[in-house]
Design an enzyme around this catalytic site. Structure first.
Site, PDB file in Angstrom:
ATOM      1  N   GLU A 182       0.759  -1.193   0.130  1.00  0.00           N
ATOM      2  CA  GLU A 182       0.090   0.266  -0.142  1.00  0.00           C
ATOM      3  C   GLU A 182       0.919   0.886   0.236  1.00  0.00           C
ATOM      4  OE1 GLU A 182      -1.272  -2.499   1.777  1.00  0.00           O
ATOM      5  OE2 GLU A 182      -2.983  -3.333   1.210  1.00  0.00           O
ATOM      6  N   HIS A 186     -10.307  -6.562   9.408  1.00  0.00           N
ATOM      7  CA  HIS A 186     -11.108  -6.163   7.640  1.00  0.00           C
ATOM      8  C   HIS A 186     -12.517  -5.013   8.692  1.00  0.00           C
ATOM      9  CE1 HIS A 186      -7.973  -9.048   8.282  1.00  0.00           C
ATOM     10  NE2 HIS A 186      -7.732  -8.591   6.260  1.00  0.00           N
TER      11      HIS A 186
END
Lengths: 329, 84, 377
Positions: free
Chosen positions: A64, A133
């Site tokens: 990322e 998540h």
């Protein structure tokens, strides 16, 4: 609004927004993990790889920090990148790029460089994806000057916010709540770009203001329906843009209703809900007839078991109860 | 004190006092001696009768109905009563 | 047995009233019709009565509080138990404690309207005053706000009264299909009889023509029940009792029409005493609730100011109003000769839903006949 309406989903509306942007402007490209061949973790970009090819729908390594930084570089170089980060949880790996670089470079360069970058990411709980998540960290991003933060909840906003965000000279972060992707409804066939500033009054009411955004909007509207059955007229405000906040719409509503409850899926401490509450207190104190209420997620890591996850999140019945509480009913 | 021993000013003051007793809403009004009470101060027949009653009780003077026109102002009433 | 004393309705246009004072203390005995409290209404300060023998219990509202019609004001003890039961001990009012809890919105509105928070009851958590608590108080005082308070000490707020009259008269003209009749009545005999009667009496026993009018109307109404009673949602509810509201003008504006109860059964002397007493209390305050809410018909006499005749507006839910102009000498043909006679023009305005002009005409004719025999009144 066009007379012709089409049945669509939040996911398809996002895809149409991306497709529209790719067609409008050759500088636009999408990159992120599994956005190409796989069609995106939440299948938002499904089919775009075949339509636009690997140059414009780019799969990236699992880094990322790396691909967000690449997006910033591309934006500085004149492109209009859309960076998809699979979920907000993984965006933490890119925080340095977003907070230290994207948000500051215009300032650090004395206005020589701006970063016309759009970062999309999924957020929120409800799919039994457990504690790593399921985050709602949009309030963290809304804390940062130099970026805009959007939370489209409706089909219109899912379809229309992207292009306006790409036209913005500065970085824009878009949060897509995971429980909205499958939501379907009617959308004007010619729906297009929408403003990326200003809150929207989704339901007008007189007794209290329910302030929310993103994944909690439809729960809140459902709660407002139940309240209406008990003769309580709730106004529902969809913040839409979490930075900058639309103070005027909030205060106008509170001046009318004298009561507010903020519903968000964040943890309460240090939340965006806290920010909204504080602003109402600062700007509309003399209009208030009850303390501002907040309904947020329980301050625990989001549980995996369905019943515990449900219990941790703001639900319709709890919104109804919170609304009645500020009405002393 | 009988009315014969009172000055005319004292009689007029007593007449005014009885008027504001029966019509307390006139207290504080400036009521000139020559103002017609019915026309200028909206005294109705009941107020007037109550006033006559009060004057009768205070001074012991008989005031027949036929004499009512002789008491149309404070001044006239003071003169009427002063004659005994 | 205990019960609650509730804010009585003093008329169809009354929504709420403000407690000015308790006339009875907890533990005190109350006989039916005793005045329990004085309340401020749009019609001014009104004494309100109890309807049963009882013992005053705990007050449930405080002086200055505004409550709607029907709201519990105090507990009553010993209803129906006979009066010999031990009175309940006095109840201490709650001690005031520091700053009143009030929401910001409530505080702002209260300040803007000059309403003291200390006199409000809070409906919020732990007695906190909420916006709606203040709004209720504002509603109660609203009509008075734009004008300075009445300065003449009559206890009657002029602006509030103006609004009450406006509401009642607008409703009347909106809802009641009036018909109007007028009739010249020869008062020569009545005037002579009254003059002779009063000539022998000290002022405090003299009778005014107004008393004759009220008595004559009341007696005549016995034969015309369709003019005496109330309209209840379009249905006529006749009244056996004849309580005549006597319209009384207030200097400076406004009027009230308090009742002379059972006017048909009162001798002229006592009726005159009642009339005198009512006018006195209109002037200085102290009208009672029942006097304002009870009239079954209204009589209005504008003879004072020299008008020939007046056409009244019915005070709902009543169904008729009788008006009298100025009695004066006018030419009249009597037995073929033009003769000066004392005449008064009487009028009737009545509710056409419940009576017709024919009966109304008969009523005025009978009224005229009554007034020809003043000695029978």
């Amino acid at each position: 609004m066009s007379a012709e309406m089409i049945q669509t989903s939040y996911r398809e509306a996002l895809r149409e927004g991306i497709r529209d942007a790719l067609k409008r402007d050759a500088r636009v490209f999408l990159m992120g993990e599994d956005v190409g061949r796989y069609g995106g973790c939440y299948a938002v970009s499904k089919g775009l790889y075949d339509e636009f090819g690997p140059e414009r729908i780019r799969d990236t390594p699992l880094s990322e920090c790396g691909f967000t930084g690449a997006g910033i570089g591309a934006a500085m170089g004149g492109m209009r990148p859309i960076v998809e980060i699979m979920t907000v949880n993984f965006s933490l790996l890119a925080l340095d790029q977003i907070v230290n670089n994207a948000a500051t470079l215009r300032h650090m360069s004395g206005g020589q460089f701006n970063i016309p970058l759009v970062i999309r990411m999924a957020c929120g709980a409800g799919k039994q994806l457990a504690a790593q998540h399921s985050h709602s960290l949009e309030g963290w991003y809304a804390h940062i000057p130099g970026i805009k933060v959007l939370a489209p909840a409706t089909l219109e906003d899912a379809r229309g916010m992207l292009w306006t965000a790409l036209e913005d000279p500065d970085p824009v972060v878009i949060f897509e709540h995971v429980m909205l992707y499958n939501r379907t409804g009617q959308l004007a066939a010619d729906a297009g770009p929408v403003p990326i500033e200003g809150a929207a009054v989704r339901l007008e009411g007189t007794d209290l203001s329910l302030v929310t955004y993103g994944g909690c909007l439809f729960k809140t509207l459902e709660a407002a329906g139940q309240l209406a059955a008990e003769d309580i007229s709730a106004e529902v405000i969809d913040l839409r843009c979490l930075r900058p906040l639309d103070d005027a719409t909030l205060m106008t509503s509170v001046a009318k209703t004298h009561r507010a409850v903020i519903i968000s899926e964040e943890w309460r401490s240090g939340s965006l809900a806290a920010e909204v509450s504080a602003r109402i207190m600062e700007q509309a104190f003399w209009d208030l007839d009850a303390p501002v209420g907040r309904l947020c997620t329980a301050e625990v890591p989001i549980p995996y078991p369905k019943h515990l996850e449900d219990a941790a999140l703001p639900q319709v019945s709890a919104i109804v109860d919170a609304a009645k509480a500020v009405l002393n009913r | 004190m009988s009315i014969q021993e009172m000055t005319r000013e004292a009689v007029a003051a007593a007449v005014l006092e009885e008027l504001t007793n029966v019509a307390p809403d006139l207290a504080g009004e400036d009521i000139p001696e020559d103002a017609d009470l019915r026309d200028e101060f909206d005294l109705d027949s009941m107020d007037f009768l109550n006033w006559i009653t009060a004057l009768h009780n205070r001074f012991g003077i008989d005031i027949p109905e036929l004499d009512y026109p002789k008491l149309s102002t404070i001044g006239k009433a003071a003169d009427y009563l002063g004659r005994g | 047995m205990s019960d609650l004393y509730r804010m009585p309705s003093l008329g169809s246009d009354m929504e709420s009233a403000t407690l000015i004072e308790w006339c009875k203390q907890p533990g005190e005995r109350l006989a039916k019709d005793d005045v329990i409290a004085v309340v401020e209404t749009q019609k001014g300060a009104i004494e309100i009565e109890v309807f049963h023998d009882a013992v005053m219990g705990k007050p449930l509202i405080e002086v200055g509080e505004t409550v709607p019609v029907g709201a519990a004001m105090a507990e009553l003890e010993g209803i129906g138990d006979g009066i010999e039961q031990a009175p309940s001990p006095p109840v201490e009012p709650p001690a005031p404690s520091g700053r009143r809890r009030a929401s910001p919105a409530a505080r702002r509105l209260a300040e803007a309207r000059g309403i003291g928070l200390e006199r409000l009851r809070g409906s919020g958590p732990e007695g906190a005053i909420r916006l709606e608590d203040v709004q209720r108080a504002v509603q109660a005082q609203a009509p008075k706000a734009p004008l300075p308070p009445d300065s003449k000490g009559t206890g009657l707020g002029m602006a509030a009264m103006r609004q009450a009259i406006a509401a009642a008269m607008s409703r009347s003209k909106r809802e009641i299909p009036h018909y109007y009749l007028s009739h010249d009545i020869d008062l020569t005999r009545a005037t002579q009889w009254l003059g002779a009667h009063n000539a022998e009496l000290p002022p405090d026993r003299r009778i005014l023509m107004a008393a004759l009018f009220i008595k004559a109307v009341a007696l005549t109404l016995r034969k015309f029940p369709e003019l005496n009673g109330f309209d209840r949602d379009g249905q006529f509810e006749p009244s056996k009792a004849i309580h005549v509201g006597s319209a009384t003008a207030i200097r400076g504006g406004g009027l009230v029409a308090p009742a002379i109860h059972d006017a048909d059964q009162l001798e002229l002397g006592p009726l005159m005493d009642k009339l005198r007493d009512l006018v006195a209390r209109v002037r200085r305050g102290g009208l009672r609730a029942s006097e304002l809410s009870d009239p079954t018909v209204t009589v209005s006499s504008l003879g004072e100011r020299g008008v020939d005749r007046l056409y009244g507006v019915i005070y709902p839910p009543q169904v008729a109003i009788v008006g009298f102009g100025t009695p004066e000498l006018r030419p009249r043909v009597v037995e073929g000769e033009i003769t000066p006679r004392t005449l008064v023009t009487a009028t009737l305005a009545a509710d056409h839903r419940h009576s017709d002009g024919h009966r109304g005409g008969l009523f005025l004719a009978k009224l005229a006949a009554r007034l020809q025999e003043p000695e029978t009144l």
